[in-house]
Design an enzyme around this catalytic site. Structure first.
Site, short mmCIF file in Angstrom:
data_model
loop_
_atom_site.label_atom_id
_atom_site.label_comp_id
_atom_site.label_asym_id
_atom_site.label_seq_id
_atom_site.Cartn_x
_atom_site.Cartn_y
_atom_site.Cartn_z
N GLY A 9 0.83 -1.22 0.00
CA GLY A 9 0.00 0.00 0.00
C GLY A 9 0.85 1.25 0.00
N GLN A 13 -2.20 6.97 0.91
CA GLN A 13 -1.88 8.09 1.81
C GLN A 13 -0.85 7.68 2.87
N ASP A 57 0.60 -8.47 -5.40
CA ASP A 57 -0.82 -8.16 -5.21
C ASP A 57 -1.34 -8.97 -4.02
N ALA A 80 -1.90 -2.13 2.57
CA ALA A 80 -2.75 -2.27 1.39
C ALA A 80 -4.12 -2.81 1.79
N GLN A 82 -8.65 -2.52 0.26
CA GLN A 82 -9.75 -1.74 -0.33
C GLN A 82 -10.25 -0.93 0.87
N SER A 124 -8.58 -0.91 12.05
CA SER A 124 -9.37 0.32 11.90
C SER A 124 -10.42 0.49 13.00
N GLU A 126 -13.20 1.48 12.36
CA GLU A 126 -14.47 1.01 11.77
C GLU A 126 -14.89 -0.32 12.38
N TYR A 148 -16.58 -3.58 4.76
CA TYR A 148 -15.20 -3.16 5.06
C TYR A 148 -14.87 -3.43 6.54
N ARG A 216 -16.42 11.80 13.93
CA ARG A 216 -15.18 11.03 13.81
C ARG A 216 -14.07 11.66 14.66
N GLU A 281 -24.79 3.28 9.11
CA GLU A 281 -23.83 4.34 9.45
C GLU A 281 -23.08 4.00 10.75
P1 NAP Z 1 -5.43 4.28 0.66
O1 NAP Z 1 -4.91 5.67 0.46
O2 NAP Z 1 -6.74 3.91 0.10
O3 NAP Z 1 -4.31 3.27 0.11
C1 NAP Z 1 -4.59 1.91 -0.09
C2 NAP Z 1 -3.38 1.23 -0.68
O4 NAP Z 1 -3.66 -0.17 -0.87
C3 NAP Z 1 -2.97 1.76 -2.07
O5 NAP Z 1 -1.57 1.82 -2.15
C4 NAP Z 1 -3.50 0.66 -3.01
O6 NAP Z 1 -2.77 0.55 -4.22
C5 NAP Z 1 -3.24 -0.56 -2.15
N1 NAP Z 1 -3.98 -1.74 -2.59
C6 NAP Z 1 -5.33 -1.89 -2.66
N2 NAP Z 1 -5.62 -3.12 -3.08
C7 NAP Z 1 -4.46 -3.79 -3.28
C8 NAP Z 1 -4.11 -5.10 -3.71
N3 NAP Z 1 -5.04 -6.01 -4.03
N4 NAP Z 1 -2.80 -5.43 -3.78
C9 NAP Z 1 -1.86 -4.53 -3.48
N5 NAP Z 1 -2.11 -3.27 -3.07
C10 NAP Z 1 -3.41 -2.91 -2.98
O7 NAP Z 1 -5.50 3.94 2.22
P2 NAP Z 1 -4.80 4.69 3.49
O8 NAP Z 1 -5.70 5.76 3.97
O9 NAP Z 1 -3.38 4.96 3.17
O10 NAP Z 1 -4.88 3.53 4.58
C11 NAP Z 1 -3.86 2.56 4.74
C12 NAP Z 1 -4.41 1.35 5.48
O11 NAP Z 1 -4.87 1.75 6.76
C13 NAP Z 1 -5.60 0.66 4.82
O12 NAP Z 1 -5.48 -0.72 5.10
C14 NAP Z 1 -6.80 1.24 5.52
O13 NAP Z 1 -7.90 0.36 5.44
C15 NAP Z 1 -6.25 1.38 6.92
N6 NAP Z 1 -6.83 2.42 7.76
C16 NAP Z 1 -6.88 3.71 7.30
C17 NAP Z 1 -7.38 4.70 8.12
C18 NAP Z 1 -7.44 6.14 7.67
O14 NAP Z 1 -8.15 6.94 8.31
N7 NAP Z 1 -6.71 6.53 6.62
C19 NAP Z 1 -7.82 4.38 9.42
C20 NAP Z 1 -7.72 3.06 9.86
C21 NAP Z 1 -7.21 2.08 9.02
P3 NAP Z 1 -3.23 1.28 -5.60
O15 NAP Z 1 -2.57 2.64 -5.56
O16 NAP Z 1 -2.67 0.37 -6.62
O17 NAP Z 1 -4.73 1.36 -5.59
O1 G4F Z 2 -14.37 10.01 5.19
P1 G4F Z 2 -15.19 8.78 5.23
O2 G4F Z 2 -15.53 8.15 3.93
O3 G4F Z 2 -14.43 7.79 6.20
P2 G4F Z 2 -14.88 6.50 7.06
O4 G4F Z 2 -16.08 5.86 6.48
O5 G4F Z 2 -14.96 6.93 8.48
O6 G4F Z 2 -13.65 5.51 6.82
C1 G4F Z 2 -12.31 5.97 6.92
O7 G4F Z 2 -11.87 5.85 8.25
C2 G4F Z 2 -11.79 4.49 8.73
C3 G4F Z 2 -11.31 4.57 10.18
O8 G4F Z 2 -12.42 4.75 11.03
C4 G4F Z 2 -10.84 3.71 7.86
F1 G4F Z 2 -10.72 2.45 8.33
C5 G4F Z 2 -11.35 3.69 6.43
O9 G4F Z 2 -10.42 3.00 5.60
C6 G4F Z 2 -11.46 5.14 5.95
O10 G4F Z 2 -10.16 5.67 5.87
O11 G4F Z 2 -16.57 9.08 5.98
C7 G4F Z 2 -16.62 9.68 7.26
C8 G4F Z 2 -18.06 10.04 7.60
C9 G4F Z 2 -19.07 8.92 7.41
O12 G4F Z 2 -19.90 8.86 8.54
C10 G4F Z 2 -19.89 9.33 6.21
O13 G4F Z 2 -21.25 8.88 6.22
O14 G4F Z 2 -18.48 11.09 6.73
C11 G4F Z 2 -19.81 10.84 6.34
N1 G4F Z 2 -20.06 11.54 5.08
C12 G4F Z 2 -21.00 12.52 4.91
N2 G4F Z 2 -21.00 12.94 3.63
C13 G4F Z 2 -19.46 11.33 3.90
C14 G4F Z 2 -20.05 12.20 3.00
N3 G4F Z 2 -18.46 10.49 3.56
C15 G4F Z 2 -18.02 10.52 2.27
N4 G4F Z 2 -17.00 9.70 1.92
N5 G4F Z 2 -18.59 11.34 1.32
C16 G4F Z 2 -19.62 12.20 1.63
O15 G4F Z 2 -20.11 12.94 0.79
#
Ligand code: NAP
Ligand code: G4F
Length: 325
Positions: A9, A13, A57, A80, A82, A124, A126, A148, A216, A281
């Protein structure tokens, strides 16, 4: 001896911030990428000369095992996945393959190649979903609300299980939402900062959002990758909640973002659009980061207000460059 870290991944980000951080710590950084027909290395464009890339992958066991054998890392960061919650209702099976079974594939590869490798799993908040206690801590029961979230619960428990079954140094970081100017534009914070910037530059007049009342615990991604690394430097493997301990609604985020851009009230621009409302939600997330502080010495450095300001200004400047070009 220089340590080697493998990041799955790396194009995401967190992968980009973690790669930057590990380079400052003197690591050899290797990133796993999957083949695409176009270049998706935008977030790591400034690092391509400093990191190595290997092709793999999460769907393909052989590729992961082979690349681990080739790279021989001391640490693996499995980022990495979805990661977009709404997509998980549209593609529930694929989300399970990437986000749940992908973790098992990484753990199996480690077991086969070198069980001494330390591994970080990106769990997460979530997983807490329909929360059963406030704030959420390591002992709070999981109640996921999306495919998810369900997949992440599997990834969490398989990590714990491999630690207990095979004595791997496998840890699960339960990270609450963390954002940055590199956040994907589909996530609500970046959708807002991007929308605010477009309105500021006269490119659009409105911003369509879903549920404004969802709350959040938002922190800065640059702070959170430091916690991932700290978790792998401990004497014993353990699971830790990483959060700020403060919660805000989507409405708060929008209000602060429009104010930061000098646009006045968000109510003049935001339109509620049912297309962005989810089938189920997660209403309220707020984490208890006291274990992270006690065991890792970790604390967030960037406040909610500073994060919103950072994201809004970055998008305004980006559009200014594009318009001026
Ligand atoms: P992101 O920006 O969506 O990045 C996801 C990464 O996973 C990308 O590099 C993507 O590659 C790669 N990927 C997806 N499917 C893959 C596959 N089949 N094989 C190899 N690589 C694959 O996510 P992020 O925000 O950096 O989050 C990083 C991790 O933390 C994720 O696991 C997410 O679920 C978890 N997380 C995030 C948050 C948050 O708030 N950001 C909070 C809790 C947990 P491509 O560029 O090729 O698509
Ligand atoms: O920004 P979101 O899409 O993030 P969400 O669903 O909290 O998930 C993110 O954080 C998780 C950690 O808790 C990660 F695991 C996950 O991979 C991801 O990074 O939505 C945040 C909130 C939701 O409640 C959603 O219903 O924002 C609300 N929302 C309101 N309007 C919206 C929108 N979300 C999105 N994406 N787009 C809207 O227009």
């Amino acid at each position: 001896m220089q340590k080697t870290a493998l990041i799955t991944g790396i194009t995401g980000q967190d992968g980009s911030y973690l790669a930057e951080f590990l380079l400052t710590q003197g690591y050899r950084v290797v990133g796993m990428t999957r083949r695409t027909s176009t270049d998706v290395h935008e977030r790591i464009a400034h690092l391509v000369d400093d990191i190595e890339f290997v092709s793999g992958d999460l769907l393909d066991q052989t590729s992961i095992t082979k690349l681990l054998d080739q790279v021989r890392p001391q640490e693996v960061y499995n980022l990495a996945a979805q990661s977009f919650v709404p997509t998980s209702w549209q593609q529930p099976v694929l989300t399970g393959e990437f986000t749940a079974l992908g973790v098992t594939r990484v753990l199996e590869a480690i077991r086969a190649v070198d069980p001494a490798i330390r591994v970080y799993q990106a769990s997460s908040s979530e997983m807490f979903g329909k929360v059963t206690e406030v704030p959420q801590r390591e002992s709070t029961p999981f109640y996921p609300r999306s495919p998810y979230g369900v997949a992440k619960v599997y990834g969490h428990w398989i990590t714990v299980n491999y630690r207990e079954s095979y004595d791997l140094f496998a840890v699960s970081g339960i990270l609450f939402n963390h954002e940055s100017p590199r956040r994907g534009k589909e996530f609500v914070t970046r959708k807002i900062s991007d929308g605010v910037a477009r309105i500021k530059h006269g490119l659009t007049r409105e911003l369509r959002l879903g549920n404004l009342d969802a709350k959040r615990d938002w922190g800065f991604a640059g702070d959170y990758v430091r916690a991932m690394w700290l978790m792998l430097q401990q004497e014993r493997p353990d699971d830790v909640v990483i959060a700020t301990g403060r919660t805000h609604s989507v409405r708060d985020f929008a209000r602060t973002a429009f104010q930061a851009a000098g646009l006045g009230s968000y109510e003049d621009y935001v339109v509620m659009d049912p297309r962005f409302v989810r089938p189920a939600e997660v209403d309220l997330l707020v984490g208890d980061p006291s274990k992270a502080k006690r065991d890792l010495g970790w604390e967030p450095q960037v406040s909610f207000e500073a994060l919103v300001e950072m994201m809004v200004q970055a998008d305004i400047e980006r559009y200014a460059r594009a318009v001026g070009a």
